[in-house]
Design an enzyme around this catalytic site. Sequence first.
Site, PDB file in Angstrom:
ATOM      1  N   PHE A 110      -2.824 -10.893  -3.409  1.00 16.99           N
ATOM      2  CA  PHE A 110      -3.370 -11.975  -3.208  1.00 16.99           C
ATOM      3  C   PHE A 110      -4.914 -11.322  -3.211  1.00 16.99           C
ATOM      4  O   PHE A 110      -5.813 -11.523  -3.574  1.00 16.99           O
ATOM      5  CB  PHE A 110      -3.466 -13.314  -2.251  1.00 16.99           C
ATOM      6  N   LYS A 111      -5.138 -10.216  -2.682  1.00 17.93           N
ATOM      7  CA  LYS A 111      -6.035  -9.521  -2.703  1.00 17.93           C
ATOM      8  C   LYS A 111      -6.597  -9.243  -3.820  1.00 17.93           C
ATOM      9  O   LYS A 111      -7.997  -8.647  -4.419  1.00 17.93           O
ATOM     10  CB  LYS A 111      -6.163  -8.344  -1.855  1.00 17.93           C
ATOM     11  N   ASP A 112      -6.121  -8.393  -4.625  1.00 14.12           N
ATOM     12  CA  ASP A 112      -6.118  -8.118  -6.206  1.00 14.12           C
ATOM     13  C   ASP A 112      -7.101  -9.248  -6.268  1.00 14.12           C
ATOM     14  O   ASP A 112      -8.042  -8.899  -7.709  1.00 14.12           O
ATOM     15  CB  ASP A 112      -5.004  -8.070  -6.787  1.00 14.12           C
TER      16      ASP A 112
END
Length: 460
Positions: A110-112
């Site tokens: 999800f960090k992307d």
Amino acid sequence: MKYFSTRDSTIKLSFEEIFFKGLASDGGLFLPENFPKLDELELKNFTKLNFQEMSYEIFKMYTGNTFENNDLKNIINKAYKSFRNPKIVDVKECGNISFVQLHHGPTLAFKDIAMQVLGEMYVNLLSKNNKKINLITATSGDTGAAAIDAFKGKKNINIFVLHPHNKISDVQRKLMTTYDAKNVFNIAIEGSFDDCQKIVKELFVDKIFSEKINMSGVNSINWARVIAQIVYYFYIYFKFNPKQNPINVSVPTGNFGDVYAGYVAKKMGLNINSLIVSTNQNNILERCIQNGEYKPEKVTASISPSMDIQVASNFERILFDIADYSSDRVNQLMNNLKNDGFFKLNEDELKILQSNFKSSCCSENETIDIIKEIYSSYNYIIDPHTATAAKPLLNNKNEKNKNFCFETAHPSKFPAAIEKSIKIKPSLPKEFNEINSKKEIFDVLDNSLEKVKSYVLEKV
């Protein structure tokens, strides 16, 4: 829109200023002077927008005139062009749980979603003033790879990533350390994620050092990360909730940034019934929500390593709200944590915290069993972090509310845990098949602020 520090509400800074600073010089976190409250018509307009268009509308509210409108649209469109799913965020229905797939970006986490936007923003702003900056960040597993992918090869930017040595999965590490780019530096610290995070915070508050190297940061404490995370709460509500029912969202929680974004979305007018802070056995947040005591303990290594955290940086943002917007009270609580090793919320503060968040703790064995249960019932594989967040929703059959569970990483990043649970080794998406044959590049350093300083100075 102006911003202030949780530890000094009198300062007034622009979005551009707080974007480059990341962390306030007093050690506090930045907050906007207000949260835009959307009316019924404005909310209704969101039903017509795709993910990129929603991102533009929400970023515009918080960035003001920092970017020209077309520049901001281009930043967002460039950020998401490499995602494997054109929706950017998708949902898999499994019984009463809607798993929110946040892992379609270039590093399977999800960090992307936030990091790719930050990468393009840095390029845009640096091109205007020809500055050179050095980004320093800590990672519990996923932030590092996302940051490196977003900043690799970027002009006028070096990126240093600190990760806890031998305390993340092999796939997580390889997604960071197999980039061969001259501006990327991987540092494995002999310690925990909290040790890495502590070093980065100390570098930020060391004004002489941080100014000397023109330091900036992209950890979840950077407010731009929170803005990007607000977007997918709006997106799932309007795109995967046809009756527009109130929603429950369970979030695998380590540093508190992802679930805090949901709190902001609710303040902006989104109909969120409950936000569930889901933890593994490193459950400082679950304990604090239950009894008001925030007391770090020794970190226990787990099969959900991105949540092996005892000091959740973004929690300070919610402290400011529940402390009646008092920076003096926040300073008192943070000083208690520093000097006494813990702080205790008063009765009123705890009541406000509990009115905004529910909590759940998931043991190692429960995590394994939940992965097995979801696979057995729906032929769907979830990663161990997602499993911790599925726990409080499994028996929640309330049809009035839609239950969303954030799927924060692709299961192939944690093959050992999946294989232990269902006797299947999950495959990496085909784009990542070559990762195991690539050379890894990283340096191992002692858990020492001075050694990290020396290393950074030598490289810049």
